[in-house]
Design an enzyme around this catalytic site. Structure first.
Site, PDB file in Angstrom:
ATOM      1  N   TYR A   1      -6.621   1.769   2.829  1.00  0.00           N
ATOM      2  CA  TYR A   1      -6.501   1.255   1.465  1.00  0.00           C
ATOM      3  C   TYR A   1      -7.629   0.276   1.154  1.00  0.00           C
ATOM      4  CZ  TYR A   1      -4.803  -1.101  -2.696  1.00  0.00           C
ATOM      5  OH  TYR A   1      -4.709  -1.615  -3.962  1.00  0.00           O
TER       6      TYR A   1
ATOM      7  N   GLU B   1     -10.363  17.885 -34.935  1.00  0.00           N
ATOM      8  CA  GLU B   1     -11.576  17.147 -34.550  1.00  0.00           C
ATOM      9  C   GLU B   1     -11.254  16.045 -33.541  1.00  0.00           C
ATOM     10  OE1 GLU B   1     -13.414  15.868 -38.218  1.00  0.00           O
ATOM     11  OE2 GLU B   1     -13.721  17.942 -38.866  1.00  0.00           O
TER      12      GLU B   1
ATOM     13  N   LYS C   1     -11.197  17.506 -50.798  1.00  0.00           N
ATOM     14  CA  LYS C   1     -11.223  17.716 -49.343  1.00  0.00           C
ATOM     15  C   LYS C   1      -9.847  17.864 -48.697  1.00  0.00           C
ATOM     16  CE  LYS C   1     -15.489  17.264 -47.759  1.00  0.00           C
ATOM     17  NZ  LYS C   1     -15.689  16.865 -46.422  1.00  0.00           N
TER      18      LYS C   1
ATOM     19  N   LYS D   1      -5.376   3.524 -11.970  1.00  0.00           N
ATOM     20  CA  LYS D   1      -4.232   3.580 -12.898  1.00  0.00           C
ATOM     21  C   LYS D   1      -4.576   3.635 -14.375  1.00  0.00           C
ATOM     22  CE  LYS D   1      -1.493   1.577  -9.415  1.00  0.00           C
ATOM     23  NZ  LYS D   1      -2.751   1.557  -8.598  1.00  0.00           N
TER      24      LYS D   1
ATOM     25  N   ASN E   1       0.846  -1.211   0.000  1.00  0.00           N
ATOM     26  CA  ASN E   1       0.000   0.000   0.000  1.00  0.00           C
ATOM     27  C   ASN E   1       0.871   1.247   0.000  1.00  0.00           C
ATOM     28  OD1 ASN E   1      -1.928  -1.925   0.299  1.00  0.00           O
ATOM     29  ND2 ASN E   1      -2.501  -1.397   2.400  1.00  0.00           N
TER      30      ASN E   1
ATOM     31  N   THR F   1     -19.341  37.117 -30.658  1.00  0.00           N
ATOM     32  CA  THR F   1     -20.117  36.616 -29.512  1.00  0.00           C
ATOM     33  C   THR F   1     -21.303  35.910 -30.144  1.00  0.00           C
ATOM     34  OG1 THR F   1     -21.472  38.609 -29.326  1.00  0.00           O
ATOM     35  CG2 THR F   1     -19.473  38.561 -27.989  1.00  0.00           C
ATOM     36  N   HIS F   2     -21.752  34.828 -29.572  1.00  0.00           N
ATOM     37  CA  HIS F   2     -22.831  34.018 -30.159  1.00  0.00           C
ATOM     38  C   HIS F   2     -22.469  33.560 -31.575  1.00  0.00           C
ATOM     39  CE1 HIS F   2     -25.296  35.779 -26.905  1.00  0.00           C
ATOM     40  NE2 HIS F   2     -24.705  36.901 -27.256  1.00  0.00           N
TER      41      HIS F   2
ATOM     42  N   SER G   1     -10.006  12.973 -48.161  1.00  0.00           N
ATOM     43  CA  SER G   1     -11.155  12.075 -48.199  1.00  0.00           C
ATOM     44  C   SER G   1     -10.895  10.990 -49.232  1.00  0.00           C
ATOM     45  CB  SER G   1     -12.411  12.870 -48.560  1.00  0.00           C
ATOM     46  OG  SER G   1     -13.375  12.023 -49.155  1.00  0.00           O
TER      47      SER G   1
HETATM   48  N1  ARG Z   1      -1.852  -3.260  -7.077  1.00  0.00           N
HETATM   49  C1  ARG Z   1      -2.334  -2.486  -6.004  1.00  0.00           C
HETATM   50  C2  ARG Z   1      -2.880  -1.145  -6.482  1.00  0.00           C
HETATM   51  O1  ARG Z   1      -2.650  -0.798  -7.589  1.00  0.00           O
HETATM   52  C3  ARG Z   1      -1.260  -2.190  -5.009  1.00  0.00           C
HETATM   53  C4  ARG Z   1      -0.962  -3.288  -4.091  1.00  0.00           C
HETATM   54  C5  ARG Z   1      -1.650  -3.214  -2.790  1.00  0.00           C
HETATM   55  N2  ARG Z   1      -2.476  -4.331  -2.757  1.00  0.00           N
HETATM   56  C6  ARG Z   1      -3.025  -4.841  -1.695  1.00  0.00           C
HETATM   57  N3  ARG Z   1      -3.743  -5.864  -1.855  1.00  0.00           N
HETATM   58  N4  ARG Z   1      -2.896  -4.343  -0.528  1.00  0.00           N
HETATM   59  O2  ARG Z   1      -3.533  -0.432  -5.776  1.00  0.00           O
END
Ligand code: ARG
Length: 457
Positions: free
Chosen positions: A317, A290, A283, A325, A110, A155-156, A277
């Site tokens: 945690y 975009e 084009k 992630k 953690n 504007t607008h 295109s």
């Molecule tokens: N892989 C976990 C995360 O991305 C971190 C490890 C902690 N895992 C745990 N079971 N205490 O948050």
């Protein structure tokens, strides 16, 4: 399956559970941070007499070796490891034996993930700030080149008053400058080291947390270990900051798309930044603008998604936090890519000054200036507004511009008009007379301030 916690279990993890739980596939991105964090931790453990000098040296040598092997491609981050932390520890023990097993003394995963993510986000903040500096530099260049190039201000999406290209881009300069400053402020707030928080309640070892923090370039160690392992505010701040930057990029993209249309033709995109295109040979499409506009949703989504992930989590945690992630990595890649592409697109584009000025001449963008002219002649503004409104109507009926309306027509509505009305409503004076700070006639000073700002970064 190389797991760090087999002791208490009598059965193997179900294969589906293993795959569902594992994070190596994406947290492999944190490899470098994980090794750096481990090196700092081990140095601190030795300084505190928790590990011997020999153990520390062996571990550091092993970690550096792993770093090199991954960097030169001889070691691949793959295999049956639950996460990047397990991978590094397993590789270390494989290489140096017994001392490798001591790396995790006084530390939890953690702790590690909190540290790795913080180091990663800090690097990404720095990289994003650099990309914003490059974008700001290109924008400043456009401002300088087009200090006096007139264009309609809207504007607008209706022509409102004449401005200059420098003024229009000056607005984006301010937006991206605030974005960069926002990043710097997040950086200073988040630059606190969580390592030493343990699983949640610290450790019984006499860790020197401030020392570890200083080795890793942090301003100090976190104040509360439960917060240390469960805080993801800085990720949220970063994602929201990227979302704001994407919103700015998207607005600018929208303008580029409009300016690139056949009707406007204010901008000429370079062939290297436009697409064609498959069916319509004529084009030249603004696909990059975009796509930037389109990808904005992904970054907004990541910010929203992490807020929702975090909102129900009791301290400290929880595994839900592993979900921070993938979307964060995606949002960072997306935003950085979009900033770079906007920089490239703008620096390779050219502006069609003639079209812009002609457009600013049409559509009564100088009507306010005509009213201001009357005010200077002593007519109250509200009356002047009505008089010019009537003259605009006359012009619409005659299909002419205010500049082309004969003086008799002006005088017929209000005798205060003289020959100097034509100079007062010329494009040049409409722009140049607006000299208050921040206005189109004051952009030379704004460019100087922009240059000074960039030189100080
Ligand atoms: N892989 C976990 C995360 O991305 C971190 C490890 C902690 N895992 C745990 N079971 N205490 O948050």
């Amino acid at each position: 399956m190389a797991q760090l916690w087999g002791g208490r279990f009598t059965k193997e993890t179900d294969a589906l559970v293993y795959a569902f739980n594992a994070s190596l596939r994406f947290d492999r991105r944190l490899f470098r941070q994980d090794v750096l964090g481990s090196k700092a931790h081990v140095k601190m453990l030795a300084k505190q007499g928790i590990l011997t000098e020999e153990e520390k040296d062996a571990i550091l040598l092993g970690l550096d070796q792993i770093l090199r092997e991954v960097e030169d491609g001889t070691l691949k981050i793959e295999g049956e490891y639950e996460d990047i932390h397990s991978f590094v520890e397993a590789c270390l023990t494989e290489r140096i034996g017994e001392p490798g097993k001591k790396l995790h003394t006084g530390r939890s995963r953690n702790d590690q993930v909190a540290l790795d993510m913080r180091l990663y986000i800090r690097d990404e903040i720095d990289q994003t700030a650099q990309l914003l500096k490059e974008l700001l530099t290109v924008i400043c260049g456009i401002m300088e080149t087009h200090l006096t190039t007139c264009m309609p201000g809207f504007t607008h999406l209706q022509k409102a008053q004449p401005v200059t290209v420098a003024h229009h881009f000056g607005a984006y300069f301010e937006m991206f400058k605030r974005d960069r400053e926002r990043l710097m402020s997040i950086r200073s707030r988040m630059n606190i080291c969580p390592l030493g928080s343990g699983a949640l309640a610290g450790t019984t070892y006499p860790l020197d947390r401030e020392y570890t923090a200083s080795l890793l370039g942090f301003d100090g160690a976190s104040e509360n270990s439960m917060d240390g392992v469960s805080d993801r505010d800085y990720v949220l701040e970063f994602l929201n900051s990227l979302a704001i930057t994407m919103m700015h990029l998207s607005r600018l993209s929208e303008e580029i798309i409009i300016w690139n249309s056949n009707e406007y033709r204010f901008i000429e995109l370079d062939d290297t930044f436009a697409t064609g295109s498959s069916i319509m040979p004529q084009k030249k499409n603004p696909d990059i603008a975009e796509l930037i506009r389109g990808k904005t949703g992904r970054v907004f989504g990541a910010a929203q998604s992490l807020l929702v992930t975090m909102k129900g989590l009791p301290l400290a945690y929880n595994k839900d936090m592993q979900e921070d992630k993938e979307m964060t990595f995606d949002a960072i890649d997306t935003a950085k890519g979009c900033i770079s592409l906007m920089t490239g697109m703008l620096s390779s584009s050219s502006f069609n000054a003639e079209r812009m000025e002609a457009s600013a001449m049409n559509g009564f963008a100088n009507a306010t200036d005509a009213a201001d002219y009357l005010v200077r002649k002593g007519v109250p503004f509200r009356d002047a507004h009505g008089i010019i409104g009537r003259l605009v109507l006359t012009c619409i009926e005659k299909s002419c511009r205010m500049d082309d309306l004969p003086l008799e027509e002006y005088r017929a509505v209000c005798p205060r008009f003289d020959e100097d009305i034509y100079d007062a409503i010329s494009l040049k004076s409409c722009v140049e007379r607006r000299k208050t700070k921040g206005a189109p006639g004051a952009m030379a000073e704004a460019v100087e301030r922009a240059k000074t700002y960039l030189a100080g970064l």
